[in-house]
Design a protein around this motif. Sequence first.
Motif, short mmCIF file in Angstrom:
data_model
loop_
_atom_site.label_atom_id
_atom_site.label_comp_id
_atom_site.label_asym_id
_atom_site.label_seq_id
_atom_site.Cartn_x
_atom_site.Cartn_y
_atom_site.Cartn_z
N PRO A 17 -0.82 -0.29 -3.76
CA PRO A 17 -2.00 0.44 -4.04
C PRO A 17 -2.40 0.68 -5.54
CG PRO A 17 -0.50 1.36 -2.53
CD PRO A 17 0.25 0.28 -3.09
N ASN A 170 9.10 2.38 2.85
CA ASN A 170 7.91 2.93 2.97
C ASN A 170 7.42 4.32 2.38
OD1 ASN A 170 6.69 0.59 4.00
ND2 ASN A 170 7.10 1.44 6.21
N GLU A 171 8.65 5.20 2.91
CA GLU A 171 8.61 6.55 2.16
C GLU A 171 9.09 6.46 0.81
OE1 GLU A 171 7.75 9.51 3.76
OE2 GLU A 171 7.23 8.20 5.36
N LEU A 173 8.07 4.38 -1.35
CA LEU A 173 6.92 3.92 -1.74
C LEU A 173 6.11 5.20 -2.14
CD1 LEU A 173 6.49 0.35 -0.69
CD2 LEU A 173 6.63 1.08 -3.08
N ARG A 174 5.72 5.73 -1.02
CA ARG A 174 4.82 6.92 -0.59
C ARG A 174 5.18 7.99 -1.95
NH1 ARG A 174 5.46 6.26 5.33
NH2 ARG A 174 3.77 4.68 5.71
N VAL A 177 4.12 6.91 -5.32
CA VAL A 177 2.75 6.84 -5.63
C VAL A 177 2.45 8.32 -5.98
CG1 VAL A 177 0.44 6.98 -4.34
CG2 VAL A 177 2.13 5.16 -4.11
N ALA A 178 2.83 9.37 -5.28
CA ALA A 178 2.56 10.72 -5.69
C ALA A 178 3.32 11.20 -7.03
CB ALA A 178 3.20 11.75 -4.62
N VAL A 180 4.54 9.37 -9.74
CA VAL A 180 4.93 8.13 -10.66
C VAL A 180 5.16 8.40 -12.17
CG1 VAL A 180 2.43 7.42 -10.65
CG2 VAL A 180 4.28 5.58 -11.01
N MET B 58 1.72 1.95 4.02
CA MET B 58 2.27 2.63 2.81
C MET B 58 1.48 3.55 2.07
SD MET B 58 3.07 0.09 -0.22
CE MET B 58 2.28 -1.60 -0.49
N ALA B 59 0.17 3.48 2.18
CA ALA B 59 -0.99 4.43 1.25
C ALA B 59 -1.29 5.66 2.03
CB ALA B 59 -2.12 3.68 0.90
N PRO B 126 -6.28 -1.47 1.00
CA PRO B 126 -5.64 -0.70 0.02
C PRO B 126 -4.30 -1.19 -0.60
CG PRO B 126 -5.11 0.05 2.31
CD PRO B 126 -6.13 -0.92 2.36
N ASP B 127 -3.84 -2.30 0.05
CA ASP B 127 -2.68 -2.76 -1.00
C ASP B 127 -3.02 -3.98 -1.51
OD1 ASP B 127 -2.96 -3.95 1.60
OD2 ASP B 127 -0.71 -4.21 2.11
N LYS B 177 -2.90 11.76 -6.70
CA LYS B 177 -1.90 10.84 -6.95
C LYS B 177 -0.99 11.07 -5.61
CE LYS B 177 -1.24 11.03 -11.74
NZ LYS B 177 -1.10 12.22 -12.29
N GLY B 178 -0.93 10.19 -4.64
CA GLY B 178 -0.26 10.42 -3.09
C GLY B 178 -1.09 9.62 -2.42
N VAL B 179 -0.52 10.11 -1.00
CA VAL B 179 -1.01 9.37 0.24
C VAL B 179 -2.19 10.18 0.74
CG1 VAL B 179 1.10 7.94 0.51
CG2 VAL B 179 0.81 10.38 1.50
#
Lengths: 382, 257
Positions: A17, A170-171, A173-174, A177-178, A180, B58-59, B126-127, B177-179
């Motif tokens: 992403p 996956n978790e 990575l999530r 993302v939040a 970083v 994953m997003a 998205p990826d 910043k996040g999902v």
Amino acid sequence: MSCKIGYFGEFGGRFVPETLFAPLLELEEAYREVASDEGFQKELKELLKSFVGRPTPLFYAESLSQMAGCRVYLKREDLCHTGSHKINNTLGQVLLTKRLDKRRVIAETGAGQHGVATATAAALLGLECEVYMGEEDMRRQAINVVRMELLGARVIPVISGSRTLKDAINEALRDWVANVDTTHYVIGSVVGPHPFPTMVRDFQRVIGDEAKEQLLKVEGRLPTHCIACVGGGSNAMGLFTAFRDDPCRFIGVEAKGAETLSGNGEIGVLHGFKSYFLQDEWGQITPTDAIAAGLDYPGVGPEHAFFKETLRCTYRHVSPKEAVEAFRTLAKAEGIIPALESAHAVAGLLAERWNEQDLVLVCLSGRGDKDLSEIIEKGVLQ
Amino acid sequence: MKGITERLRELTQRGRCAVIPYITAGYPDWDTTKALLQRLPEAGADIVELGIPFSDPMADGPVIQRASEEALKKGINLEIILKGLQELTTKPSLVAMGYYNPILRYGIERFVERAVSAGIGGLIVPDLPPEEGEELIEAANRHGVATIFLIAPTTPRERIPVIAEATTGFIYLVSLKGVTGSDVGSLKPILERVDEIRSLTSLPVCVGFGISTPEQAKIISRHAQGVIIGSAVIKRLEEKGIEGAVRFIEEISEAVV
């Protein structure tokens, strides 16, 4: 090889992403700096020596040699602090995290080895640590959960998807993302988006570098073959890299139930990189069922995919029965209880036909204490 | 069918910010998806973003993860979606949102070709950053379907033109910043970001991730050309069914300017 950045042939890349794209560039830059920074390398080397116990021994396995019909050496990564090779990588990445001025690390873990290794490095270097672990794995590896908590880490149960290693990634990575800005994601294998496959390989190549020197000293020649188990593939890549330009054959041993390169894997993209993955005809990732949690991953590092395509390495798999037999054999014949993952490498050795002149180097990536409760529960020793 | 960009331009000229609800294809079943594709435009949706479920999104946050899982359990796949869309006689302006692996597995060329004939006007993956998207971009351009790339809060200013260069539909501005479905927090930096992007490109800018109330949509609509609402729609659908989701979009539609 392709000149595209972060690729091994057509494998690898940065399929992430957008939120992670710039941070990955920053990480790549920082990694490039420390790779040639004497101070950093010296600090890491010192820790590997005084804290991890490197160099790990190279052990001539006499009984195993007799059984296999060749000369067999074991690279004893099971004697590393925390019980597996995982610590080589986590110390490197946690040191790098400090350079990045980040105060928190996160990690995924299956059996718990990488989680424990990350928690250990974070405790040593004073960083906050949270580890994502599948709910089911937390139950099966309860002792590793206690270890991580003792080391000051928080273990977060993963209840999404199939609740295994892939979902823990996956978790993580999530989370990354939040968070970083403050957080580095310590990936545990040669997987993930660039620069992770390269960086993790480089931190693990100490395995092969040491083994090469040790073997040359006692045998006066290079190994004819190197064998290692392959889940994501970090201990294998760590062993192989030192020998990649030598006339030495590589064998990567996968677990039945997660035979990505030696079975039904197809080219795809997951967790930020292009490689082979176990998937259905619609591109949905399929569940794995390996007896060793550390091999229970539906993909494989991109450099392994490249090694398969270029025939640099032969990939095969062994059954749970063969792995458990090798586990018992090594315990009885050599006095070493290996991790179930590493038992796959030994099973791979015992499944091949050898010549007397063959000199085989096997990576014993971890010790087996963590597997005993699982083995008792499954009753596989009967 | 008109292109997505033209559709957005037309709305902008009328002084309207596009309302773009996201729904997961096949959640809770394909009949519901079909019904929503008819009902949402009547409720004020200008474009519908249709999510193609993936096993490892994953997003996405928990709400869309659950919806994807549920849809996959019921056997949804790309073929059912594309065929189903093709059979619809009336459908809204559509963009598809799907992770890269199912598209890669289906075949990029084949996917883009089928997507166009199914009435999909734009693609969000998205990826897939533009740097990895050469093949998809090329196929999309050749078949006349819009590419939609994302800009995140972490995207540096100098990277914005790179993303705009690869985009033919609209810029999807990730608000947080996040999902998906996380708490968006203060809207002020988002509005500033919209203005910054608009100063660098003539492409329309639509904002998504974490927008969940008519009030938020209203504020964003003053700056952006579109507002995308995903998790909040799925939540309504989960709790109150089709009627609930439709009413929610009506509320959003009334709120935006």
